[in-house]
Design an enzyme around this catalytic site. Structure first.
Site, short mmCIF file in Angstrom:
data_model
loop_
_atom_site.label_atom_id
_atom_site.label_comp_id
_atom_site.label_asym_id
_atom_site.label_seq_id
_atom_site.Cartn_x
_atom_site.Cartn_y
_atom_site.Cartn_z
N ARG A 211 -9.94 -1.20 -2.21
CA ARG A 211 -9.16 -0.21 -1.45
C ARG A 211 -10.06 0.36 -0.36
O ARG A 211 -11.28 0.42 -0.51
CB ARG A 211 -8.67 0.93 -2.37
CG ARG A 211 -7.79 0.47 -3.53
CD ARG A 211 -6.46 -0.12 -3.11
NE ARG A 211 -5.64 0.79 -2.32
CZ ARG A 211 -4.89 1.78 -2.82
NH1 ARG A 211 -4.85 1.99 -4.12
NH2 ARG A 211 -4.18 2.55 -2.02
N LYS B 104 0.33 8.69 -12.45
CA LYS B 104 1.23 7.95 -11.56
C LYS B 104 2.37 7.29 -12.32
O LYS B 104 3.05 6.42 -11.78
CB LYS B 104 0.44 6.89 -10.79
CG LYS B 104 -0.59 7.48 -9.83
CD LYS B 104 -1.34 6.38 -9.13
CE LYS B 104 -2.39 6.95 -8.19
NZ LYS B 104 -3.23 5.88 -7.62
N PRO C 193 2.41 5.50 -4.02
CA PRO C 193 2.77 6.89 -4.34
C PRO C 193 1.67 7.52 -5.20
O PRO C 193 1.24 6.93 -6.18
CB PRO C 193 4.07 6.75 -5.14
CG PRO C 193 4.57 5.37 -4.85
CD PRO C 193 3.36 4.54 -4.54
N GLU C 194 1.24 8.71 -4.81
CA GLU C 194 0.23 9.41 -5.59
C GLU C 194 0.94 10.41 -6.52
O GLU C 194 2.17 10.48 -6.52
CB GLU C 194 -0.80 10.05 -4.66
CG GLU C 194 -1.44 8.95 -3.79
CD GLU C 194 -2.72 9.35 -3.05
OE1 GLU C 194 -3.45 10.23 -3.54
OE2 GLU C 194 -3.00 8.74 -2.00
#
Ligand SMILES: [Zn+2]
Length: 295
Positions: free
Chosen positions: A285, A52, A2-3
């Site tokens: 990532r 976040k 989730p951003e």
């Protein structure tokens, strides 16, 4: 993962539906039981998101800090807000329904609840329950009780968040930080001490929208580009917060449905120049970019 926009929407869910009444706080899986007991029966007085992370303030001065990380999610049931601008959707006719809603990097409405509260399913770290709504947290990276001082320390480690901080000051802080670092700009955008809330999707799309090479060290990125990245993040975060969707293209380019310029488009032609989109692991990532537009 989730951003920032998702975390702000979750905090709004708590602010709208969990504040002002005593909350039963339990740990159905048991792992958080002793900490849950510290909060049980108290009233949530505020819900804040920074980057976040989310912070729920209780009326006796303790807070619950939650970071969903890669796999965390909230499952709500009962009185929840849905939809484009977080409006509550109520059935127009018939008996009141109780909606089930999962909020993580996406939002998904589940089957209606027959009996309230529904039984916890699976490994629920913490359950927050009021007479009208329940929230079950599973799989978070962080879930802990903090004092006000500890919350201040946690927030102090985080970079500016456009939905929290004064925009002028936040921009200066972001520009100043980026322009003294030798780290590639693609890593700086994901560093939560540099700027709050950006994850893998927004990182790739922001860099493409700026036509910026992802590997350029922060201190070598032109100041006007750093400012443009910040201002673009302000805009994309606001759109994501309002809609719950990660729009990164203008309506004309996307046909009105959320899609992306480069994110998860490895090998497909760039929508501007036709060059195959590249992908490379950076900081564990996946990074996506167009080697022509972002040369
Ligand atoms: Zn291109």
């Amino acid at each position: 993962m989730p951003e920032g926009h998702s975390v702000h929407r979750i905090a709004r869910q708590f602010a709208l539906h969990f504040t002002g009444v005593p909350v039963s706080v339990t740990s159905p899986q048991g792992r958080f039981a002793a900490d849950a007991a510290l909060l049980d029966g108290h009233t949530i007085v505020s819900a804040r998101a920074v980057g976040k992370q989310m912070f729920l303030e209780f009326d006796h001065g303790l807070w619950l800090r939650v970071h969903l990380g890669l796999y965390g999610a909230w499952d709500f049931a009962g009185d929840v807000s849905l939809g484009r601008h977080g409006e509550t959707l109520r059935p127009s006719i018939g008996a009141p329904r109780l909606t089930r809603l999962r909020m993580s990097e996406q939002e998904k409405v589940g089957e209606d609840v027959d009996a309230f509260p529904p039984d916890p399913i699976g490994q629920v770290r913490v359950r927050l329950l009021t007479p009208t709504v329940v929230g079950d947290l599973r799989g978070p990276t962080a879930c802990e009780v903090q004092t006000g001082e500890e919350v201040q320390a946690s927030i102090g480690k985080l970079g500016p968040d456009p939905l929290v901080d004064d925009l002028g000051e936040a921009e200066e802080r972001f520009v100043w930080t980026v322009r003294k670092k030798p780290t590639p700009i693609a890593l700086l955008l994901m560093d939560q001490s540099v700027v709050g809330g950006i994850g893998n999707v927004y990182r790739a799309e922001l860099l493409f929208r700026a036509r910026q090479n992802p590997f350029t060290p922060g201190r070598e990125v032109r100041e006007e580009v750093v400012r443009a990245l910040w201002r673009d993040w302000v805009q994309l975060l606001r759109i994501g917060f309002e809609t719950g969707l990660m729009y990164t293209m203008d309506d004309e380019a996307s046909g009105g449905v959320p899609q992306h310029w480069v994110y998860k488009r490895t090998g497909e032609p760039c929508l501007l120049c036709g060059t195959p989109i590249q992908m490379q692991e950076l900081g564990a990532r996946k990074l996506y970019w167009c080697p022509t537009d972002q040369a």
